[in-house]
Motif scaffolding. Structure first.
Motif, PDB file in Angstrom:
ATOM      1  N   VAL A  63     -11.974 -26.462 -10.742  1.00  0.00           N
ATOM      2  CA  VAL A  63     -12.379 -26.268 -12.137  1.00  0.00           C
ATOM      3  C   VAL A  63     -11.824 -27.384 -13.004  1.00  0.00           C
ATOM      4  CG1 VAL A  63     -12.489 -23.747 -11.895  1.00  0.00           C
ATOM      5  CG2 VAL A  63     -10.368 -24.832 -12.674  1.00  0.00           C
ATOM      6  N   ARG A  64     -12.496 -27.573 -14.142  1.00  0.00           N
ATOM      7  CA  ARG A  64     -12.057 -28.603 -15.076  1.00  0.00           C
ATOM      8  C   ARG A  64     -11.153 -28.004 -16.138  1.00  0.00           C
ATOM      9  NH1 ARG A  64     -17.877 -30.748 -14.290  1.00  0.00           N
ATOM     10  NH2 ARG A  64     -17.407 -32.560 -12.992  1.00  0.00           N
ATOM     11  N   VAL A  65     -10.044 -28.667 -16.381  1.00  0.00           N
ATOM     12  CA  VAL A  65      -9.060 -28.195 -17.355  1.00  0.00           C
ATOM     13  C   VAL A  65      -8.610 -29.387 -18.194  1.00  0.00           C
ATOM     14  CG1 VAL A  65      -6.838 -27.017 -17.652  1.00  0.00           C
ATOM     15  CG2 VAL A  65      -8.279 -26.449 -15.685  1.00  0.00           C
ATOM     16  N   ILE A  66      -8.412 -29.136 -19.499  1.00  0.00           N
ATOM     17  CA  ILE A  66      -7.881 -30.186 -20.376  1.00  0.00           C
ATOM     18  C   ILE A  66      -6.415 -29.887 -20.662  1.00  0.00           C
ATOM     19  CG2 ILE A  66      -7.965 -31.137 -22.737  1.00  0.00           C
ATOM     20  CD1 ILE A  66     -10.994 -30.771 -22.685  1.00  0.00           C
ATOM     21  N   GLY A  67      -5.578 -30.912 -20.592  1.00  0.00           N
ATOM     22  CA  GLY A  67      -4.172 -30.773 -20.971  1.00  0.00           C
ATOM     23  C   GLY A  67      -3.901 -31.601 -22.212  1.00  0.00           C
ATOM     24  N   LEU A  68      -3.149 -31.021 -23.157  1.00  0.00           N
ATOM     25  CA  LEU A  68      -2.860 -31.695 -24.422  1.00  0.00           C
ATOM     26  C   LEU A  68      -1.361 -31.659 -24.714  1.00  0.00           C
ATOM     27  CD1 LEU A  68      -5.571 -29.913 -26.640  1.00  0.00           C
ATOM     28  CD2 LEU A  68      -5.776 -32.198 -25.605  1.00  0.00           C
TER      29      LEU A  68
END
Lengths: 391, 391
Positions: free
Chosen positions: B1-6
């Motif tokens: 799955v695609r995940v964004i980290g900030l």
């Protein structure tokens, strides 16, 4: 299922804890109060909270620390209400925690072309989840504000569940630190609910009592000071012009408007005229009743039927305030929550138990007609309790 | 799955955004970077953040507003990294957001018999979830602190996943605002990982550059100022005595120690002796290398094998710092993350993508031997994205 609701209101006096039973049948919740109590803050905490809300600059480290310490006090309140009800923590499904408001800024401040509304509730929910092992849903206001709403009021969702009636149009008034109202027209749907903050509840009276007694008293118990005083017509008519009272709903407010800033301004303007302290309290009490009655007359009675006004919150215990309110609203009857079978002090804490439950089950609970949000959204943040130990 | 980290690091210069692909096979995650970028803050925001962390009193309303405004900037960073990678938002499963640290107070302050540790990250995740529609997991440090830990460092969880090796013992160093290290002994398990903050990373050098150039420069690009200066032995030996450097791990620190307070104290003590600005920068650069090498020598090399030191973070771009570090650690080779196939700038943002993913799947990610927590806990708060519209 059993759910605990926690809140400390704008009066910053302690943690309200309600343990409730929630049942869902055919998509509609039923909520029943099992146990309720208030766990007062240590005096030092109350003072720090009032300082934080005062608008005076504070070291950020104080706020950072207080967020976690108040989280501990909230966790303790949850454990105590469960113990009082003799229900083990592992039989409690969820905690819904509102936290302690220290700022609420619903009027947008612009950053370039972007309107930014903001609010700040403290009482770190990670601490609550860790100390109790119970999954905690917390911090309900920010999401509504992110969706363009005022983030308040949120109690109307519970008011609708408890008080909506097919034949009677009702106004539900809560006199906490701030006073707010929910208008439930007979037979109307949740989406047709109207609700808004009206102005000061007990906050202004309490603030003046604290100031004129040099800190010896915090509230006007039983309305005794107000009863001894005389309403000052000039001060009252000045207060009555406050723009928030006359602003059209939706609207919300807080301590930054009706707390220390207004107390200070009243003390300054009365000093020159040497008004006795009792007169200040009497005038503030009538002004508080005016704020409520005027909002009901202008923004509810003008728009629809109103058979009864049901009042809850700490203000119910002030007979001078209640008498002034009844007189101003006559012939519409004014009665306390208890007369319709509910404990008025528990309403706010019950609200956040219900909101926590609904968010956990992916049901939105803001009412866009009430908060001004663009759409219904899921309120709050979910903090998992004890996880099943990994392999 | 695609995940964004900030994340925005302690240097408060902008939002790091990483879009990653996470796959789970046989209980073990694989993480791969798809796209990374840094979206700088407007200058006004950076200044406000440095003020907030300075320790000077601030109106709480500023913090309240900034929390929401930075939430908007984080949301924008998420949207931009997705656009850069040409991946529509509805194909992104989760966002993991660390937020912007404004306070970190891991040393307990006592309230009666209760030790209270606290931390404060801002960048309201309700705003991120509302603007993107993506479920957001945020605020990872408080739960570990509630469990008695220091709430930091959290990158070791990703370091273990990326760098642990059956035959080679490695120290992974990150030189951000603060410098930290993760020691991965050859063949050791996650639970055996050792990691801690070591002292200043770029923070002290940057702070001095800003001060001595009167705000014209923010960093010592390419180590040019340091190269022109001469290390002052008296100042260096004074700095070397800083107790944090010598404290045994686990330990963590932040801007409140190595930011403005230390910059101010260096400027004051050097003023009397009229040290040239370049000498201050040269000395701070060597001190930063010392903080790193001394911690590695005393708390890692003394305890186990060490085949290589792998360095990431902004500090890698400062050749004077890197040369000083290599010299102090010789004969152990010092090399950048890139030499083992990873983009060093992206590591922190990738960490919070992974931590968000794991919390959402109810996997604890704090390492008790690293943070000092009593037990593994689920880090963060879950803010649901768009809910399936209710009937």
């Amino acid at each position: 299922v059993r759910v605990i609701g926690l809140i400390s209101g704008t009066s910053s006096d302690g943690v309200d804890a309600a343990l409730v039973d929630i049942q869902k049948r055919a998509g509609r919740c039923r909520i029943e109060l099992i146990s309720f109590d208030v766990y007062p803050y240590p005096g030092s905490v109350r003072k720090k909270l009032i300082d934080l809300a005062s608008g005076l600059p504070q070291p950020v480290a104080h706020l950072c620390h207080l967020n976690f310490y108040i989280g501990e006090l909230f966790a303790e309140a949850a454990r105590r209400i469960a113990r009082k009800a003799r229900i083990p923590l592992d039989e409690i499904a969820l905690i819904g925690s509102h936290g302690q408001t220290v700022q609420h800024l619903p009027m947008p401040k612009w950053e370039g072309k972007r309107p930014v509304r903001s609010t700040l509730q403290i009482g770190e929910p990670s601490v609550i989840a860790e100390r109790t092992g119970i999954t905690t849903v917390a911090d309900f206001r920010p999401r509504d504000m992110a969706a363009g709403g005022e983030g308040a009021p949120l109690t109307p969702y519970l008011h609708y569940l408890l008080f909506s009636h097919p034949k009677r149009s009702r106004a539900i008034v809560n006199i906490g630190g701030i006073s707010n109202v929910t208008y439930l027209k007979a037979g109307a749907s949740l989406e047709e609910t109207v609700a808004f903050d009206m102005g000061p509840g007990n906050m202004l009276i309490d603030g003046l009592v604290l100031a004129v007694t040099g800190g010896r008293k915090e509230i006007d118990t039983g309305g005794k000071m107000a009863r001894r005083g005389k309403v000052d017509a000039a001060l009252l008519s000045e207060l009555m012009r406050h723009p928030f009272i006359h602003r059209k709903p939706p609207k919300s407010t807080g301590r930054e408007v009706f707390g220390l800033p207004m107390v200070t301004s009243i003390l300054q303007s009365s000093q020159a005229r040497r008004l006795p302290p009792e007169d200040l309290i009497a005038t503030a009490t009538v002004f508080t009743a005016f704020a409520i009655s005027e909002n009901i007359r202008r923004f509810i009675v003008k728009k629809g039927a109103l058979q009864e006004v049901i009042v809850g919150g700490g203000g119910v215990k002030n007979p001078v305030l209640m008498a002034s309110l009844a007189e101003r609203l006559a012939p519409i009857p004014v009665q306390p929550f208890e007369s319709v079978g509910h404990e008025s002090r528990a309403i706010e804490a019950m609200t956040f138990a219900l909101l926590g439950y609904q968010t956990f089950h992916l049901q939105p609970t803001n009412i866009p007609t009430v908060t001004g949000a663009r759409r219904p959204v899921l309120l709050g943040k979910i903090i998992p309790g004890n996880f099943p130990q990994s392999k």
